[in-house]
Write an enzyme that holds these catalytic residues in place. Structure first.
Site, short mmCIF file in Angstrom:
data_model
loop_
_atom_site.label_atom_id
_atom_site.label_comp_id
_atom_site.label_asym_id
_atom_site.label_seq_id
_atom_site.Cartn_x
_atom_site.Cartn_y
_atom_site.Cartn_z
N GLY A 12 0.84 -1.21 0.00
CA GLY A 12 0.00 0.00 0.00
C GLY A 12 0.87 1.24 0.00
N ALA A 13 2.02 1.13 -0.66
CA ALA A 13 3.06 2.16 -0.52
C ALA A 13 2.66 3.51 -1.10
CB ALA A 13 4.36 1.66 -1.17
N ASN A 108 -10.66 -7.90 2.51
CA ASN A 108 -9.28 -7.85 2.97
C ASN A 108 -8.70 -9.23 3.26
OD1 ASN A 108 -8.57 -5.10 2.77
ND2 ASN A 108 -10.04 -4.67 4.38
N GLN A 115 -0.85 -12.60 0.53
CA GLN A 115 0.41 -12.03 1.02
C GLN A 115 1.08 -12.93 2.06
OE1 GLN A 115 -0.24 -7.87 1.96
NE2 GLN A 115 -0.63 -7.38 -0.18
N VAL A 132 -1.04 -3.51 9.46
CA VAL A 132 -1.69 -2.23 9.77
C VAL A 132 -3.08 -2.20 9.14
CG1 VAL A 132 -1.53 0.27 9.42
CG2 VAL A 132 0.54 -1.04 9.91
N ASP A 162 -3.54 2.71 19.31
CA ASP A 162 -4.46 2.75 20.46
C ASP A 162 -3.68 3.04 21.75
OD1 ASP A 162 -6.50 1.72 18.63
OD2 ASP A 162 -5.25 -0.08 18.70
N HIS A 190 -7.91 -4.24 17.63
CA HIS A 190 -7.85 -2.84 17.20
C HIS A 190 -9.21 -2.46 16.63
CE1 HIS A 190 -6.77 0.94 15.48
NE2 HIS A 190 -7.14 0.52 14.28
#
Ligand code: NAD
Ligand code: LMR
Length: 329
Positions: A12-13, A108, A115, A132, A162, A190
């Site tokens: 996601g660079a 996702n 990955q 992330v 958090d 999260h």
């Protein structure tokens, strides 16, 4: 003698977190000011995303970072993760206004299966992975399960934002600097169910709980503020947190690599069964880090209120995990 460069893969660079993250990694904020790095950047196989990535790389070039020993762009995770010592998995679809994080689970999950398999096949056997992209804990769990030849402990999820949010709220409440607080903990997912726990925290050596001395503030103000901070930022900015998320990712990897010198931090890690959290659950725990290995802080008393909160966030994680079980079969 100069250190050997370490390979850092970032997915996601070309996204908004990437734009706050890459420059700081190349500047030595993450792995140390004497540690050269090679950036291996992954974006989706799409002309616009790849073009945007090239633009970011042009800007990185223009910073002339002395520690940057190389940089490559990729659309295939099998290339981006080759020999990676660190992998920051940021690329995912961010939550927009009115969307629940759970809505993003399925889309996702697909990304993190692919990955995880690629990391398994080509990354360094010691690769340290931080997820992330949301839902971060479950995505990290999926990546871990998709990489059976890598140690499970190499996979972590980001709870550090958090943790930092909790530090900041307590510091503001008590009118003291963030740096005077130690022993903060955040348990669980999260998500708004996380349990930010200042019962053991100290501020200038004094008990934070005693200094605040207000259970209603904890329950009705502190926990909802920290838990819903991501949504509040989306509401205010029209986009999810980016610079603070990148900062938390830097903090997480920095402390994992370089240690915490006995101090506590929070990491989302696969449970070893501590505190009754089922083994393998990707759960936020208070940890210390030494020589690149994290250890859960043991022996903390879990009172009835805390147990209730921990059960709630565990229940959500268990449901998320069940929601993606078919993808891991
Ligand atoms: P963004 O949309 O600006 O950027 C995401 C980038 O990832 C895009 O450029 C997209 O093309 C890329 N991408 C998507 N799928 C990919 C894939 N399979 N491989 C490689 N790249 C891919 O989003 P952002 O604001 O940078 O946020 C990224 C993620 O981080 C989101 O899921 C967001 O919810 C999450 N986030 C997590 C935390 C946390 O504390 N854990 C905090 C903030 C944001
Ligand atoms: C955050 O905590 O800021 C991110 O996870 C974004 C979100 O969706 O809440």
């Amino acid at each position: 003698m100069a250190k050997t460069p370490l390979r850092v893969a970032v997915t996601g660079a070309a996204g908004q977190i990437g734009y706050s993250l890459l420059f700081r990694i190349a500047n030595g904020d993450m792995l140390g000011k004497d540690q050269p790095v090679i950036l291996q950047l992954l974006e989706i196989d799409n002309e616009k995303a790849q073009k945007a990535l090239k633009g970011v790389m042009m800007e990185i070039d223009d910073c002339a970072f002395p520690l940057l020993a190389g940089m490559t762009a990729h659309s295939d995770p099998m290339e981006a993760f080759k020999d990676a010592d660190f992998a920051l998995l940021v690329g995912a679809r961010p939550r927009g206004p009115g969307m629940e994080r759970k809505d993003l689970l399925e889309a996702n999950a697909q990304i993190f299966t692919v990955q995880g398999k690629a990391l398994d096949a080509v990354a360094s056997r010691n690769v340290k992975v931080l997820v992330v992209g949301n839902p971060a804990n479950t995505n990290a769990y999926i990546a871990m399960k998709s990489a059976p030849s890598l140690p499970a402990k190499n996979f972590t999820a980001m709870l550090r934002l958090d943790h930092n949010r909790a530090l900041s709220q307590v510091a503001t409440k008590l009118g003291k600097p963030v740096g005077s607080i130690e022993k903060m903990a955040v348990w669980g997912n999260h998500s708004p169910t996380m349990y930010a726990d200042y019962r053991f925290a100290t501020i200038d050596g004094q008990s934070v709980k005693d200094a605040i001395n207000d259970d209603a503030w904890n329950r009705d103000t502190f926990l909802p503020t920290v838990g819903k901070r991501g949504a509040a930022i989306i509401d205010a900015r029209g986009a999810s947190s980016a610079a603070s998320a990148a900062n938390a990712a830097i903090d997480h990897m920095h402390d994992w690599h370089l240690g915490t010198a006995g101090k506590w931090t929070t990491m989302g890690i696969p449970s070893d069964g501590s505190y009754g959290i089922p083994e393998g659950t990707m759960f936020g725990f208070p940890v210390t880090v030494e020589n690149g290995e994290y250890k859960i802080v043991q022996g903390l008393e879990i009172d009835a209120f805390s147990q209730e909160r921990i059960n709630l966030t565990l229940k959500e994680l268990t449901e998320e995990r069940e929601g993606v079980a078919h993808l891991l079969a």
